[in-house]
Design an enzyme around this catalytic site. Structure first.
Site, mmCIF file in Angstrom:
data_model
loop_
_atom_site.group_PDB
_atom_site.id
_atom_site.type_symbol
_atom_site.label_atom_id
_atom_site.label_comp_id
_atom_site.label_asym_id
_atom_site.label_seq_id
_atom_site.Cartn_x
_atom_site.Cartn_y
_atom_site.Cartn_z
ATOM 1 N N ARG A 322 -1.059 -9.355 -2.674
ATOM 2 C CA ARG A 322 -0.715 -9.439 -1.246
ATOM 3 C C ARG A 322 -1.589 -10.460 -0.527
ATOM 4 N NH1 ARG A 322 2.251 -6.650 2.902
ATOM 5 N NH2 ARG A 322 3.184 -5.205 1.407
ATOM 6 N N GLU A 730 -0.201 -2.002 10.058
ATOM 7 C CA GLU A 730 -1.176 -2.976 9.568
ATOM 8 C C GLU A 730 -1.202 -4.301 10.323
ATOM 9 O OE1 GLU A 730 -1.564 -2.391 4.859
ATOM 10 O OE2 GLU A 730 0.507 -2.429 5.570
#
Length: 784
Positions: A322, A730
């Site tokens: 990621r 997030e």
């Protein structure tokens, strides 16, 4: 602080309303029940984990005689007492519950003491006599790189030919940035209570983001089947990713003691032990080589992301991936190579943390943009705008492909940045700050506007699924259960709103219940910002099944078309009739209509081939931008955030009050990561910052005194998500990158913006002062 709560087109009714968190009153009055608040069963044992005092060593002997004979001790348990597998890892089988023969970090679990009180258990654990044989310890990223200590082979994402493009570019730069880790510092520490039942059954109450994983790991440790273990999670006192896999050890230790003694057992880490045992956000060292044109357009980029994983895999591979996925942030890179190096070290096994590698990758990219701007003498915002991905309406553009070959189809960052720059008076303030700095020797200000593009979905495609269970009782009350977990973010409130909307009833008609594996099985972690996306759709699916059944009954009974039956305002409108919802439910019960349903959802369109580094790992992207203004004292390095302006896209908000809270909290947590929160290990591998006395999270006074936070009013998810909303857990954390870049801007003023400061994170007062002194020396050496 200004919070802009204007509706952005959310669905009519209860969805889209500003509704408080379902447990808000309980939180502030102390009535919310966490693991350590649950009434203790008679005979409960308190469990303390005994910890290693070496970073890397063989265990030659472990004398637990004094531990066993200590007052109040009922039992002491080691790896030899485990009836099943000695493993609590999420994936790779390399995280033992108790170290057996080999210790791989200072603070690793060695044994468990079960006693009649917590005090007795803690005192007894200190009596262990362990003899070690020291082994060479690898503690840092640099040491791991030197010794090629990697969890897996270096991994690359490549598009085009970066090296030739960089070489041919009119300008090129090379640089690097060190990015520190971060302690989760949830208010409720790791905790679990296990209660043995009939036959081989055991129930585990766990402070976990992943009840199904706790269920599975407990079953494996005890040699049981999954159906013999039930995990329950009503709420957590914060998690931030730190309870996605790290909660397994506490739960398994409690379950082991309960199973072997036949008595309930509880594990509650104190803060020092929690910080010593558990993993953190991964620290990174990012190197870059970039080629660009005279106006700042990037033509080629080569990036190396080295990150400290700790002693085991945990979730490091998807976290590293990621970081690569977000190594572009909002920018089109025509020729790019991103290389990832997962460093195995003898430190805590680093783990998930809000953003899951994305913040580190994104910060690296923003450093590159800033470095280009300084080199060309331009406003960094000008370079950012020049390099953005094509706008979603520019369908014919070739500037839409990511380094992992995904098409960015929903880019609206241009609209958000233009709006924010205008409403924050960015250009005017930037000019004023430069003028102010020219007149002040001791205090200097800085300002930065940075964007965020964050992909939403688990990158392991199979995890993108969710289940839910809805019961409608004969009196019209509704019980809701789903696979997501509540950690303070308001997920349960949002899901209850969605279900209430489907039935057309008030929110208090819907009762939220604890997440439990015997109601909704095989759940994914509440992570990847996907809690509302996945569980909201699953809950809606369940509710709609019941609504369809009721409509079918009413259509037959009243000879009307089912599509003309409407659930609204606690009533059901059937043709010209209005019937109370509770009466309709009673009729359905008497007609033997099932009023219970399960729901399921699997995210469409996504796919990822890691071997080819190609695919569509994300369903959509969330966007946002922030402007931060800061001040530094060049004599001490002390600094303050003065003002913050944020514009963030949440699509059609399910609940603006909760979303605004997530945005503000995310920014503050991100600012802490990049300014005050510093993790320090000594040369022996012992974590020295393991308590609030040595590790500084943001306090109320660290917030910007002037904060303006708004939801992007035109927001609407182009994909068919729940009510066209977007994830908000997030992405806001990365808005705080603007604070770090503003500090960099303030430091740069010391050399009249002629020398790039190369500030590392976190930008503590010590680092800021060192950067200031370095720039002064370089400027003096250059004779300026």
């Amino acid at each position: 602080m200004t919070l802009h709560q204007k509706s952005n087109g959310a669905a009519k009714g209860i969805v889209g309303q500003l509704i408080p968190h379902d447990s808000a009153t309980k939180h502030v009055t102390g009535k919310a029940i966490y693991i350590d608040d649950i009434a203790e069963p008679l005979g409960l044992l308190h469990v303390q984990i005994g910890l290693s005092t070496k970073a890397h060593a063989r265990i030659l002997s472990m004398d637990l005689t004094q531990v066993r004979s200590a007052a109040g001790v009922i039992g002491v348990f080691t790896a030899q007492d485990i009836p099943g597998e000695n493993d609590v890892s999420p994936i790779m089988g390399d995280d033992p519950l108790f170290a057996d023969q080999l210790v791989e970090y200072w603070g690793q679990s060695l044994f468990a003491v079960a006693a009649t009180s917590r005090t007795a258990a803690r005192a007894a654990a200190q009596l262990a006599i362990v003899e070690y044989e020291d082994l060479p310890a690898i503690l840092t990223i640099e040491q791991a790189l030197e010794q090629r200590s990697f969890l897996y082979e270096p991994y690359e994402m490549v598009r085009g030919e970066a090296a030739p493009a960089i070489k041919k570019a009119p300008h090129n730069l090379a640089g690097e940035i060190a990015i520190g880790g971060q302690e989760h510092f949830y208010l409720e520490g790791q905790a679990a209570m296990a209660v043995p039942g009939e036959d081989r059954d055991i129930t585990v109450y766990s402070s976990s983001q992943h009840p199904s994983e706790v269920q599975h790991k407990v079953a494996h440790v005890l040699g049981l089947l999954n159906h013999e273990v039930t995990t329950k999670v009503r709420r957590m006192g914060g998690a931030f990713g730190g309870k996605e896999s790290q909660s397994n050890l506490a739960a398994c230790a409690a379950a082991l003691v309960a199973k072997l003694t036949g008595r309930a057992a509880k594990v509650v880490y104190d803060r020092d032990d929690d910080m010593m045992i558990t993993g953190k956000r991964h620290d990174f060292r990012i190197k870059y080589d970039v080629g660009f044109t005279d106006n700042g357009e990037i033509v080629g980029l080569d990036v190396e992301q080295a990150f400290r994983c700790g002693m085991s895999w945990d979730l490091s591979q998807p976290i590293g991936d990621r970081a690569m996925f977000h190594g572009d942030n909002c920018y089109f890179l025509p020729h790019v190579r991103i290389r990832s190096l997962a460093c195995k070290t003898n430190t805590q096994s680093n783990t998930a943390f809000r953003g899951f590698g994305g913040p580190q990758g994104m910060l690296g990219m923003e450093r590159i943009i800033d470095h280009i701007a300084q080199t060309l003498g331009k406003d960094p915002l000008q370079i950012r705008r020049l390099n953005f991905y094509a706008h979603k309406d520019d369908t014919g553009s070739e500037r839409r492909v990511t380094p992992f070959h995904m098409q960015v189809e929903d880019c609206i960052i241009q609209d958000i940045v233009d709006d924010l720059a205008k409403r924050s008076d960015y250009q005017k303030r930037r000019t004023e700050i430069r003028a102010w700095n020219s007149q002040n020797r001791t205090l200097r200000k800085g300002i930065a506007l940075t964007p965020v593009k964050f992909g939403i979905s688990f990158t392991k495609t199979f995890l993108n699924q969710a289940g839910a269970l809805v019961h409608v009782y004969s009196d019209g009350s509704i019980l809701l259960n789903h696979g997501g977990t509540e950690m303070g973010q308001g997920l349960n409130t949002k899901i209850a709103q969605i279900v209430a909307h489907e039935f057309g009833v008030d929110l208090d008609v819907v009762k939220i219940t604890a997440t439990t594996t015997d109601k909704v099985p095989n759940t994914s972690a509440t992570a990847a910002s996907s809690g509302s996306d996945l569980n909201g759709m699953a809950a809606r699916d369940a509710a709609r099944k019941i609504v369809v059944r009721i409509k079918t009954m009413l259509a037959q009974k009243h000879d009307v078309d089912a599509k003309d039956i409407v659930f609204r305002e606690n009533k059901v409108f059937v043709g010209e009739q209005q019937i109370d919802f509770s009466k309709v439910v009673e009729q359905a019960y008497m007609a033997r209509i099932s009023l219970s349903a399960t729901g399921f959802y699997a995210t469409p369109k996504i796919h990822w081939n890691r071997e080819k580094a190609s695919g569509r790992p994300f369903f959509y992207c969330a966007y946002g931008a922030a402007v931060s203004e800061v001040a530094i004292d060049v004599l001490t390095g002390e600094n303050r955030i003065l003002r913050v302006d944020i514009l963030h896209d949440v699509g059609r908000s399910l609940n603006p009050a909760l979303d605004l809270g997530q945005i503000e909290g995310g920014y503050v947590q991100g600012a802490g990561w990049l300014t005050t929160e510093e993790l320090i290990w000594n040369d022996e591998g012992r974590l020295m910052t393991h308590a609030p006395s040595t590790y500084k999270i943001p306090a109320c006074s660290d917030r910007g005194p002037d904060m303006h936070i708004a939801l992007y009013e035109a927001g609407e998810n182009s994909e068919e998500t729940i009510h066209r909303s977007k994830a908000v857990g997030e992405p806001p954390l990365m808005l705080a990158i603007s604070a770090f870049m503003a500090l960099n801007d303030a430091v740069a003023s010391v050399a009249d913006y002629q020398i790039y400061p190369k500030l590392d994170a976190p930008a503590t007062p010590e680092r800021i002062l060192a950067a200031v002194e370095r720039l002064k020396a370089m400027r003096k050496g250059a004779g300026k």
